[in-house]
Write an enzyme that holds these catalytic residues in place. Structure first.
Site, PDB file in Angstrom:
ATOM      1  N   TRP A  99      13.310   6.703  -6.014  1.00 28.27           N
ATOM      2  CA  TRP A  99      12.541   5.736  -5.221  1.00 28.27           C
ATOM      3  C   TRP A  99      12.817   4.311  -5.678  1.00 28.27           C
ATOM      4  O   TRP A  99      12.962   3.397  -4.862  1.00 28.27           O
ATOM      5  CB  TRP A  99      11.046   6.049  -5.278  1.00 28.27           C
ATOM      6  CG  TRP A  99      10.712   7.395  -4.712  1.00 28.27           C
ATOM      7  CD1 TRP A  99      10.146   8.441  -5.380  1.00 28.27           C
ATOM      8  CD2 TRP A  99      10.902   7.852  -3.355  1.00 28.27           C
ATOM      9  NE1 TRP A  99       9.996   9.513  -4.533  1.00 28.27           N
ATOM     10  CE2 TRP A  99      10.446   9.182  -3.297  1.00 28.27           C
ATOM     11  CE3 TRP A  99      11.433   7.265  -2.199  1.00 28.27           C
ATOM     12  CZ2 TRP A  99      10.490   9.943  -2.117  1.00 28.27           C
ATOM     13  CZ3 TRP A  99      11.483   8.016  -1.037  1.00 28.27           C
ATOM     14  CH2 TRP A  99      11.018   9.329  -1.005  1.00 28.27           C
ATOM     15  N   ASP A 166       5.483  -0.174  -6.888  1.00 32.28           N
ATOM     16  CA  ASP A 166       5.330   0.982  -6.013  1.00 32.28           C
ATOM     17  C   ASP A 166       4.421   1.956  -6.771  1.00 32.28           C
ATOM     18  O   ASP A 166       4.834   2.541  -7.771  1.00 32.28           O
ATOM     19  CB  ASP A 166       6.706   1.600  -5.754  1.00 32.28           C
ATOM     20  CG  ASP A 166       6.625   2.902  -4.952  1.00 32.28           C
ATOM     21  OD1 ASP A 166       5.502   3.345  -4.634  1.00 32.28           O
ATOM     22  OD2 ASP A 166       7.700   3.467  -4.653  1.00 32.28           O
ATOM     23  N   LYS A 190      -0.127  10.622  -1.164  1.00 29.82           N
ATOM     24  CA  LYS A 190      -0.126  11.269  -2.481  1.00 29.82           C
ATOM     25  C   LYS A 190      -1.441  11.120  -3.225  1.00 29.82           C
ATOM     26  O   LYS A 190      -1.757  11.963  -4.036  1.00 29.82           O
ATOM     27  CB  LYS A 190       1.026  10.783  -3.318  1.00 29.82           C
ATOM     28  CG  LYS A 190       2.304  11.413  -2.820  1.00 29.82           C
ATOM     29  CD  LYS A 190       3.526  10.633  -3.100  1.00 29.82           C
ATOM     30  CE  LYS A 190       4.706  11.174  -2.333  1.00 29.82           C
ATOM     31  NZ  LYS A 190       5.670  10.114  -2.063  1.00 29.82           N
TER      32      LYS A 190
HETATM   33  C1  LIG Z   1       6.801   9.502  -1.784  1.00 26.84           C
HETATM   34  C2  LIG Z   1       7.188   8.253  -2.412  1.00 26.84           C
HETATM   35  C3  LIG Z   1       7.771   7.203  -1.685  1.00 26.84           C
HETATM   36  C4  LIG Z   1       8.111   7.329  -0.215  1.00 26.84           C
HETATM   37  O1  LIG Z   1       6.985   7.258   0.545  1.00 26.84           O
HETATM   38  P1  LIG Z   1       7.049   7.287   2.152  1.00 26.84           P
HETATM   39  O2  LIG Z   1       5.634   6.967   2.502  1.00 26.84           O
HETATM   40  O3  LIG Z   1       7.449   8.665   2.539  1.00 26.84           O
HETATM   41  O4  LIG Z   1       8.010   6.276   2.592  1.00 26.84           O
HETATM   42  C5  LIG Z   1       8.060   6.034  -2.339  1.00 26.84           C
HETATM   43  N1  LIG Z   1       7.790   5.888  -3.640  1.00 26.84           N
HETATM   44  C6  LIG Z   1       7.243   6.865  -4.391  1.00 26.84           C
HETATM   45  C7  LIG Z   1       6.958   6.628  -5.824  1.00 26.84           C
HETATM   46  C8  LIG Z   1       6.923   8.081  -3.790  1.00 26.84           C
HETATM   47  O5  LIG Z   1       6.372   9.056  -4.517  1.00 26.84           O
END
Ligand SMILES: *Cc1c(COP(=O)(O)O)cnc(C)c1O
Length: 355
Positions: A99, A166, A190
């Site tokens: 990511w 993020d 998540k």
């Molecule tokens: C799942 C995830 C993403 C991607 O998220 P989307 O909403 O599917 O674009 C980005 N960063 C991390 C750390 C993730 O776990």
């Protein structure tokens, strides 16, 4: 049979949150219409987004001068919106996984990107230490929890530049010093809600400094000014987020979530370390308390599929590791119960006895 949900995302939500969402979809607030068929600007929906925003601010103790946004596009769209809005000349990125790498790729479209450190050569099994950030970088971007590899930066770093993070897979699992960040973003699926909404916390006076035209929808200022209502926002996921935030608050907020996360991690890592069949995949000091990754010890490698089948037969769902790590991953987000972790541990113990 009772199912224990260890999916990495979309993932477990407390049953009460699911039930309230289901009810709102059938009949919202007793108005005789579904949440899915009313205007986002209606007097019934506005309080939902207002409360969700207020709860985010309350739970994370967001200081004055920050906005909370509910956007579409997932965390993946933020990979480009962040540099679009914040990168003036040079940005620093810590490469701790897939990511992080994807975020870096987008940033390169907008200016110079300095990779301050990377653990790619070791398949991201640790968080790099001892690196420095160029003081003239506009920001340092970090991925606080590396969902795929199971490493985590569970603190707010002290660096000489502004932070952007993020936090897709560990937001609301611990207190955060928001004042250190110009932006925090997270795909909701998540720890916050179902898929479809992305939460962004931005420092208002850090916006509007990048030397470029920004398309309206990709400009954070648009969404700050319109209270996330420039266009139709994802109302159902926002509603679920509100219910989940209420639930988290009732559990004792992010401090309680933090404590629970540590307890769950102790139970599961404790067994990974004790059980002769298994071993953890990442450096101990960097172990994530959200995504707990482990594999079969070398001499038991051939039992991997058997264990997966065994765990599945006992009601464990989603414990298969990501293909780039292999083995197993027990994702223990906020709604994961101690009981669920104990059930997984019981499974590991029983399997050990059989071999
Ligand atoms: C799942 C995830 C993403 C991607 O998220 P989307 O909403 O599917 O674009 C980005 N960063 C991390 C750390 C993730 O776990």
């Amino acid at each position: 049979m009772k199912k224990y949900n260890f999916n990495a995302g979309p993932c477990i939500l407390d049953r009460s949150v699911i039930e309230k969402t289901a009810q709102a979809i059938l009949d919202f607030n007793g108005i005789g219409l579904s949440l899915a068929e009313i205007s986002h600007r209606s007097k019934d929906f506005q309080p939902v987004i207002d409360e969700a925003e207020a709860l985010v601010k309350e739970l994370l103790e967001v200081p004055e001068g920050y906005s909370v946004l509910f956007l579409g596009g997932g965390a993946s769209l933020e990979f480009c919106m962040i540099p679009y809005n914040f990168l003036k000349k040079k940005a620093a990125y810590l490469n701790t996984g897939v990511w992080a790498k994807k975020a870096m790729k987008e940033a390169k479209l907008f200016g110079e990107v300095v990779e301050v450190a990377s653990s790619a050569d070791a398949n991201y099994t640790f968080i790099p230490k001892g690196w420095t950030v160029p003081e003239d970088a506009d920001y340092l971007h970090i991925t606080t929890n590396n969902t795929i590899y199971g490493t985590e930066i569970r603190k707010d770093l002290d660096v000489p530049v502004r932070l952007i993070a993020d936090m897709s897979s560990d937001i609301f699992s611990r207190p955060v010093d928001v004042s250190k960040y110009d932006a925090i973003y997270a795909g909701a699926q998540k720890n916050l809600s179902m898929a479809g909404v992305t939460i962004v916390i931005v420092k208002n006076d850090a916006l509007g400094q990048a030397p470029r035209e920004i398309p309206t929808m990709l400009d954070y200022r648009t969404h700050v000014e319109k209270g996330s209502m420039f266009n139709t926002p994802p109302v159902v996921p926002i509603y679920t987020a509100m219910e989940n935030l209420r639930w988290m608050k009732a559990q004792g907020g992010v401090k309680a979530m933090d404590k629970l996360a540590q307890q769950r991690a102790e139970i599961v890592y404790g067994e990974i370390d004790r059980n002769k069949l298994f071993r953890g995949t990442v450096a101990e000091e960097d172990r994530s308390v959200m995504n707990l990754c482990f594999v079969m010890n070398d001499e038991y490698k051939e039992l991997e599929k058997d264990f997966l089948d065994f765990a599945t037969s006992k009601g464990m769902v989603g414990v298969k590791g990501h293909r780039s790590v292999g083995g197993f991953r027990a994702s223990c987000y906020n709604a994961q119960t101690i009981e669920g972790c104990q059930a997984l541990v019981a499974c590991m113990k029983e399997f050990e006895k059989l071999h």
